[in-house]
Design an enzyme around this catalytic site. Structure first.
Site, short mmCIF file in Angstrom:
data_model
loop_
_atom_site.label_atom_id
_atom_site.label_comp_id
_atom_site.label_asym_id
_atom_site.label_seq_id
_atom_site.Cartn_x
_atom_site.Cartn_y
_atom_site.Cartn_z
N ASN A 151 -5.78 9.90 6.03
CA ASN A 151 -7.48 8.88 6.17
C ASN A 151 -7.87 8.21 4.50
O ASN A 151 -8.92 8.09 4.69
CB ASN A 151 -7.93 8.83 7.08
CG ASN A 151 -7.32 9.10 8.43
OD1 ASN A 151 -6.35 7.78 9.03
ND2 ASN A 151 -7.96 9.52 9.53
N ARG A 156 -9.02 8.99 -3.90
CA ARG A 156 -10.45 10.08 -2.72
C ARG A 156 -9.49 11.74 -2.99
O ARG A 156 -10.74 12.46 -3.11
CB ARG A 156 -10.73 9.23 -1.64
CG ARG A 156 -11.50 8.63 -1.56
CD ARG A 156 -12.09 7.86 -0.20
NE ARG A 156 -12.54 6.27 0.35
CZ ARG A 156 -12.32 6.17 0.95
NH1 ARG A 156 -11.85 5.70 2.12
NH2 ARG A 156 -13.39 4.82 1.16
N LYS A 252 4.05 13.25 9.10
CA LYS A 252 4.35 12.79 7.54
C LYS A 252 3.56 14.09 6.47
O LYS A 252 4.64 13.64 5.81
CB LYS A 252 3.05 11.68 7.60
CG LYS A 252 3.02 10.83 6.48
CD LYS A 252 2.28 10.79 5.81
CE LYS A 252 2.28 9.97 4.10
NZ LYS A 252 0.25 10.63 3.66
N PRO A 269 8.95 10.62 4.36
CA PRO A 269 7.70 10.45 4.51
C PRO A 269 7.55 9.14 5.10
O PRO A 269 8.06 8.29 4.23
CB PRO A 269 6.58 11.09 3.36
CG PRO A 269 7.68 12.13 2.50
CD PRO A 269 8.93 11.00 2.76
N ASP A 271 5.20 6.53 6.69
CA ASP A 271 4.02 6.12 7.58
C ASP A 271 3.63 4.74 7.40
O ASP A 271 4.06 3.83 7.42
CB ASP A 271 2.20 6.77 6.90
CG ASP A 271 2.25 5.92 5.06
OD1 ASP A 271 3.29 5.82 4.69
OD2 ASP A 271 1.61 6.54 4.64
N HIS A 273 2.27 2.25 5.48
CA HIS A 273 2.33 2.05 4.35
C HIS A 273 4.14 2.00 3.78
O HIS A 273 4.75 0.40 3.90
CB HIS A 273 2.11 2.44 3.23
CG HIS A 273 2.15 1.95 1.93
ND1 HIS A 273 1.73 0.91 1.42
CD2 HIS A 273 2.91 1.92 0.66
CE1 HIS A 273 1.47 0.00 0.30
NE2 HIS A 273 2.56 1.20 -0.11
N PHE A 323 7.98 3.18 -2.86
CA PHE A 323 6.37 3.26 -2.08
C PHE A 323 5.74 2.83 -3.81
O PHE A 323 4.54 2.36 -3.78
CB PHE A 323 6.48 4.97 -2.17
CG PHE A 323 4.90 5.22 -1.43
CD1 PHE A 323 4.59 4.97 -0.40
CD2 PHE A 323 4.10 5.65 -2.06
CE1 PHE A 323 3.36 5.29 0.14
CE2 PHE A 323 3.06 5.79 -2.10
CZ PHE A 323 1.86 5.80 -0.70
#
Length: 401
Positions: A151, A156, A252, A269, A271, A273, A323
């Site tokens: 998340n 970050r 993931k 992977p 997710d 996105h 990606f």
């Protein structure tokens, strides 16, 4: 005065084989620090060398620069006054690490050709997003970094990983910025290695950092980092099952580790996105409906299989290009044509004859199964001309985000 490559050794790796600007900022590794180099403002051409990238290992700091035709590297060690023989030996170790970390045995343009034949979407993006390859990272660092990724966005995660190193790992050494003309940069920056499992396994640390895997590894494995490396010798299904035993590791995160540190180049992977990419570019539907859908194990497998069928053996690598192309920070990446520049010359005393004669990376070979801080400013490109970005940032330091 513009920075030079004095003190650096040279490796002939063209930018179509490796783009540091893209690979080190696209969410694979989170500990590289970027320093913009001061361009020659009298030169109307875009600068050949725009940034220096630094990364702290346990016994040295690696410094990299790049031109269109070559990768320049040097190592900095905490020990002083190394003999010439010891320096040569350690630089050879650094070169081996670079080739392994960036997987330079894989011929990336050859893969791009293959993906372009298979996929018209990839073909339309390849010229803008060349040089994007998957890193071969240390599995322990990769595991902890992606547990932190839950998340969170790239910025970050980068801040969290740097704070983790600063808090739980002693500084190896301190360095000045590469160009003293960067007046606003800190005079000296401390470089911290990634903390080992033992440093994160203490109960008080584990409870604060979601570092349960560290305690589990230390408790159950005599040599936890060696055990993680042994997952490279397992097949994908077995290695994934082992990773999923850790608290905080879902499908993931496990697949990110498989792809980016355990040699499973076919793993994608998935997710939200990546799901959006599948829907947007590859007309992926579920029950006839497009749009947001809960990521179930069945949906995860369907997306993974669909994209793997398109891209083939190195599907995970192709996924990394798509990606990156879909990240907001790369929305204008590659839109401005670079001016062709001649190769940068390096002092003859630094580059050996054998290095000059080194060939470009050979054909693909599949591996056997097996905000301002003390360090600088976190930033993401908003997509302006490369030369203008360099001029604007030449007074700052950035931690890649």
């Amino acid at each position: 005065m513009a920075c030079t490559t004095t003190g650096f050794r040279s490796l002939p790796v063209p930018i179509v084989q490796l783009s540091l600007e893209a690979v080190l900022r696209c969410g694979q590794s989170f500990r590289w620090t970027s320093y913009p180099l001061t361009p020659d403002l009298d030169d109307e051409q875009p600068p050949t060398l725009t940034h220096e990238y630094r990364f702290c290992l346990r016994d040295r700091v690696i410094c990299l620069r790049q031109s269109r035709h070559a990768l320049f590297y040097r190592s900095v060690f905490p020990e002083q006054n190394l003999s010439a023989a010891e320096t040569t030996l350690r630089e050879a170790e650094t070169l081996t690490w670079i080739k392994d970390y960036f997987q330079l045995d894989v011929d990336l343009p050859k893969l791009y050709d293959d993906w372009s034949e298979r996929d018209t979407v990839f073909r339309s993006l390849r010229s803008r997003f060349s040089g994007i390859r998957v890193l071969r990272q240390d599995p322990w660092e990769n595991l902890v970094s992606f547990i932190c990724s839950s998340n969170n966005n790239i910025g970050r995660i980068t801040k969290m990983v740097h704070a983790l190193c600063k808090t739980y790992s002693s500084p190896l050494l301190s360095l000045e910025p590469p160009c003293r003309a960067l007046a606003s940069a800190p005079t000296m920056t401390a470089y911290h290695p990634f903390p080992p499992p033992s440093a994160l396994a203490a109960p008080e640390v584990a409870s604060q950092l979601r570092s349960g895997p560290a305690k589990m590894l230390v408790d159950e494995r005599g040599a936890p980092e060696t055990w993680l490396l042994s997952l490279r010798d397992m097949n994908t299904i077995q290695a994934r099952e082992e990773l999923l035993k850790f608290v905080g590791v879902g499908r993931k995160v496990a697949d990110c580790i498989l792809l980016m540190s355990l040699d499973k180049c076919e793993v994608i992977p998935v997710d939200t996105h990546v799901h959006q990419i599948a829907v947007k570019h590859y007309h992926f539907t579920r029950n006839g409906l497009k749009g947001k859908t809960t990521m179930t194990p069945k949906l995860y497998d369907q997306i993974s299989k669909r994209l793997s069928d398109i891209w083939g053996e190195y599907a995970g690598w192709a996924h990394s290009v798509l990606f990156t192309a879909d990240l907001k920070a790369f929305s204008a990446y590659g839109l401005h044509e670079d001016h062709e520049s001649p190769p940068i010359s390096v002092a003859p005393s630094v580059v050996s004859e054998s290095e000059r004669s080194t060939q470009e990376p050979g054909p693909s070979s599949k591996r056997k199964p097996g905000s301002t801080t003390e360090s600088g400013t976190y930033w993401q490109d908003e997509g302006t001309d490369l030369f203008e970005r360099v001029k604007r940032r030449r007074r700052g330091v950035s931690v890649l985000a």
